[in-house]
Design a protein around this motif. Structure first.
Motif, mmCIF file in Angstrom:
data_model
loop_
_atom_site.group_PDB
_atom_site.id
_atom_site.type_symbol
_atom_site.label_atom_id
_atom_site.label_comp_id
_atom_site.label_asym_id
_atom_site.label_seq_id
_atom_site.Cartn_x
_atom_site.Cartn_y
_atom_site.Cartn_z
ATOM 1 N N TYR A 92 0.802 -1.215 0.046
ATOM 2 C CA TYR A 92 -0.015 -0.023 -0.013
ATOM 3 C C TYR A 92 0.708 1.144 0.006
ATOM 4 O O TYR A 92 0.437 2.245 0.544
ATOM 5 N N GLY A 93 1.878 1.207 -0.702
ATOM 6 C CA GLY A 93 3.081 2.308 -0.697
ATOM 7 C C GLY A 93 4.115 2.011 0.133
ATOM 8 O O GLY A 93 4.187 1.108 0.590
ATOM 9 N N LYS A 94 5.344 2.468 -0.288
ATOM 10 C CA LYS A 94 6.741 2.105 0.338
ATOM 11 C C LYS A 94 6.850 2.448 1.674
ATOM 12 O O LYS A 94 6.695 3.469 2.030
ATOM 13 N N MET A 95 7.512 1.474 2.299
ATOM 14 C CA MET A 95 7.623 1.560 3.695
ATOM 15 C C MET A 95 9.310 1.230 3.791
ATOM 16 O O MET A 95 9.863 0.369 3.316
ATOM 17 N N SER A 96 9.913 2.111 4.531
ATOM 18 C CA SER A 96 11.507 1.852 4.845
ATOM 19 C C SER A 96 11.792 0.990 5.943
ATOM 20 O O SER A 96 10.909 0.812 6.623
ATOM 21 N N TYR A 97 12.979 0.538 6.127
ATOM 22 C CA TYR A 97 13.124 -0.358 7.342
ATOM 23 C C TYR A 97 13.041 0.590 8.786
ATOM 24 O O TYR A 97 12.498 0.158 9.449
ATOM 25 N N GLY A 98 13.152 1.970 8.538
ATOM 26 C CA GLY A 98 13.085 2.654 9.442
ATOM 27 C C GLY A 98 11.541 3.126 9.994
ATOM 28 O O GLY A 98 11.444 2.756 11.231
ATOM 29 N N ASP A 99 10.966 2.998 8.951
ATOM 30 C CA ASP A 99 9.464 3.076 9.298
ATOM 31 C C ASP A 99 8.906 1.729 10.032
ATOM 32 O O ASP A 99 8.289 1.922 11.067
ATOM 33 N N CYS A 100 9.314 0.686 9.463
ATOM 34 C CA CYS A 100 9.015 -0.638 10.201
ATOM 35 C C CYS A 100 9.406 -0.684 11.599
ATOM 36 O O CYS A 100 8.818 -1.319 12.557
ATOM 37 N N LYS A 101 10.801 -0.320 11.712
ATOM 38 C CA LYS A 101 11.382 -0.540 13.154
ATOM 39 C C LYS A 101 10.690 0.232 14.227
ATOM 40 O O LYS A 101 10.496 -0.006 15.287
ATOM 41 N N GLN A 102 10.324 1.607 13.741
ATOM 42 C CA GLN A 102 9.522 2.424 14.622
ATOM 43 C C GLN A 102 8.308 1.807 14.958
ATOM 44 O O GLN A 102 7.807 2.036 16.291
ATOM 45 N N ILE A 103 7.632 1.225 14.256
ATOM 46 C CA ILE A 103 6.259 0.505 14.473
ATOM 47 C C ILE A 103 6.637 -0.603 15.455
ATOM 48 O O ILE A 103 5.807 -0.801 16.520
ATOM 49 N N ILE A 104 7.583 -1.609 15.161
ATOM 50 C CA ILE A 104 7.773 -2.730 15.944
ATOM 51 C C ILE A 104 8.082 -2.295 17.306
ATOM 52 O O ILE A 104 7.877 -2.882 18.374
ATOM 53 N N ASP A 105 9.267 -1.149 17.477
ATOM 54 C CA ASP A 105 9.580 -0.630 18.812
ATOM 55 C C ASP A 105 8.429 -0.208 19.587
ATOM 56 O O ASP A 105 8.588 -0.426 20.743
ATOM 57 N N LYS A 106 7.945 0.968 19.032
ATOM 58 C CA LYS A 106 6.555 1.297 19.416
ATOM 59 C C LYS A 106 5.701 0.170 20.099
ATOM 60 O O LYS A 106 5.201 0.215 21.291
ATOM 61 N N ALA A 107 5.348 -0.998 19.288
ATOM 62 C CA ALA A 107 4.582 -1.835 19.750
ATOM 63 C C ALA A 107 4.898 -2.573 20.976
ATOM 64 O O ALA A 107 4.442 -2.706 22.188
ATOM 65 N N LEU A 108 6.423 -2.936 20.847
ATOM 66 C CA LEU A 108 7.015 -3.627 22.091
ATOM 67 C C LEU A 108 7.174 -2.966 23.351
ATOM 68 O O LEU A 108 6.539 -3.537 24.490
ATOM 69 N N ILE A 109 7.416 -1.603 23.083
ATOM 70 C CA ILE A 109 7.345 -0.771 24.526
ATOM 71 C C ILE A 109 5.981 -0.748 24.972
ATOM 72 O O ILE A 109 5.819 -0.556 26.267
ATOM 73 N N ASN A 110 5.050 -0.607 24.385
ATOM 74 C CA ASN A 110 3.634 -0.667 24.919
ATOM 75 C C ASN A 110 3.014 -2.142 25.019
ATOM 76 O O ASN A 110 1.662 -2.345 25.127
ATOM 77 N N ARG A 111 3.748 -2.944 25.097
ATOM 78 C CA ARG A 111 3.511 -4.347 25.489
ATOM 79 C C ARG A 111 2.463 -5.022 24.529
ATOM 80 O O ARG A 111 1.583 -5.805 24.835
ATOM 81 N N ILE A 112 2.524 -4.624 23.362
ATOM 82 C CA ILE A 112 2.000 -5.101 22.101
ATOM 83 C C ILE A 112 3.143 -6.218 21.526
ATOM 84 O O ILE A 112 3.717 -5.791 20.671
ATOM 85 N N ASN A 113 2.912 -7.432 21.906
ATOM 86 C CA ASN A 113 3.837 -8.399 21.629
ATOM 87 C C ASN A 113 3.881 -9.453 20.569
ATOM 88 O O ASN A 113 4.466 -10.218 20.445
ATOM 89 N N TYR A 114 2.467 -9.279 20.034
ATOM 90 C CA TYR A 114 2.238 -10.133 18.829
ATOM 91 C C TYR A 114 2.286 -9.375 17.390
ATOM 92 O O TYR A 114 1.533 -8.508 17.270
ATOM 93 N N ILE A 115 2.978 -9.959 16.805
ATOM 94 C CA ILE A 115 3.201 -9.723 15.282
ATOM 95 C C ILE A 115 2.863 -10.488 14.427
ATOM 96 O O ILE A 115 3.325 -11.704 14.490
ATOM 97 N N ASP A 116 1.844 -10.111 13.425
ATOM 98 C CA ASP A 116 1.748 -11.310 12.315
ATOM 99 C C ASP A 116 2.167 -10.923 10.836
ATOM 100 O O ASP A 116 2.185 -9.597 10.830
ATOM 101 N N THR A 117 2.678 -11.718 10.204
ATOM 102 C CA THR A 117 3.272 -11.377 8.975
ATOM 103 C C THR A 117 3.051 -12.440 8.104
ATOM 104 O O THR A 117 2.229 -13.521 8.208
#
Length: 300
Positions: free
Chosen positions: A20-45
């Motif tokens: 749905y549009g280009k995402m960089s590694y940095g974009d993805c890393k920020q999402i994963i980091d924010k999720a884990l910091i907020n105890r959102i520990n499940y990731i689906d791919t």
């Protein structure tokens, strides 16, 4: 079997594959980091997202994270828009390739995805599931799931296999379609946890509307546009109302949110924090507006 407790919301990574549009590694890393910091520990791919790109990025984002800090799922069966195989070898091979891309020793959940593309559902029962059971016995995966928007097809398999732990479905419990409610109680009573995705019906219930080639027919898009116009006139976010409607159904193990930035994830986190606030206003009005298209199948 005791299944792991999942957070109220979880991270879906279809956007990581640039679907749905280009995402960089940095974009993805920020999402994963924010999720884990907020105890959102499940990731689906899935390898379906960007032909393996999403898995590679998720693996890279998690490379320095202790394995016990996250739960990860992926899928096997559908490889691309027109390529899919549910035979034993291809399912097993898909999982092993996913392990390499994700750089994991094991996967928590593997879903046989989009099972409606199988020529015969008995192939799922006699080949796909046995492949996952073998990998489970070898320690490569912990739990087995099915993924589809076609609930009757998943129910067919569930009634004929004792090995299903999770079900994932998208766009089947929303402001315009709640057919998942017909199946979830029975699945829950059998010890199966249900994961919901697609609370916006793949963009129909968003401020910007659906993507260009969304498969819904014109009458559904027209009603959703009227619902969106109503929300804009009343200065409310239709996605927020769609999310709260789905969150209010307490039979889901988690709701997957596909986000494209950490700020978008932050919005969902804020909505969860305000779950018990005065946020249900207008939902009944939107449900009333949606009645002409309620549970109308637009999936293909």
């Amino acid at each position: 079997m005791d299944l792991p407790r999942l957070p109220k919301i979880s991270v879906g990574t279809s956007g990581f594959g640039n679907d749905y549009g280009k995402m960089s590694y940095g974009d993805c890393k920020q999402i994963i980091d924010k999720a884990l910091i907020n105890r959102i520990n499940y990731i689906d791919t899935s390898p379906y997202y960007g032909n393996g790109l999403a898995e590679e990025l998720v693996g890279k984002c998690l490379s320095n994270i202790s394995r016990d800090r996250y739960i990860i799922s992926t899928k096997a069966g559908r490889k691309s828009l027109r390529e899919y195989s549910y035979i034993y070898y291809d399912i097993a091979n898909s999982v092993m390739n996913s392990l390499k891309r994700l750089n994991c020793r094991y996967l928590d959940i593997v879903f046989i995805n989009d099972i409606e593309f199988s020529d015969n559902l008995d192939v799922i029962i006699n080949e796909s599931i046995p492949a996952l059971v073998y990998l489970k016995n070898q320690g490569y995966i912990k739990y087995i799931g099915l993924s589809s928007m076609f609930l009757d097809k998943m129910d067919y398999v569930i009634k004929r296999s004792p090995h299903i732990n999770y079900v994932m479905s998208s766009s089947t419990y929303t402001l315009i379609n709640n057919t998942l409610n017909q199946y979830t109680p029975g699945w829950n009573s059998s010890g199966i946890q249900v994961i919901l995705g697609g609370v916006t019906s793949k963009g129909l219930l968003t401020k910007n509307g659906p993507y260009l080639n969304h498969p819904a027919p014109k009458n559904i898009k027209d009603v959703c546009k009227k619902m969106n116009d109503f929300c804009n006139d009343n200065k409310i976010d239709i996605t927020e109302k769609a999310f709260y409607f789905s969150l209010g159904y307490k039979r889901f193990a988690t709701i997957l949110v596909g986000v494209h930035s950490s700020s978008e994830l932050e919005k969902y986190i804020t909505w969860v924090d305000k779950e018990f606030g005065n946020n249900k206003i207008f939902i009944n009005t939107l449900l009333e507006m949606a009645k002409p298209i309620k549970n109308v199948d637009w999936f293909f």
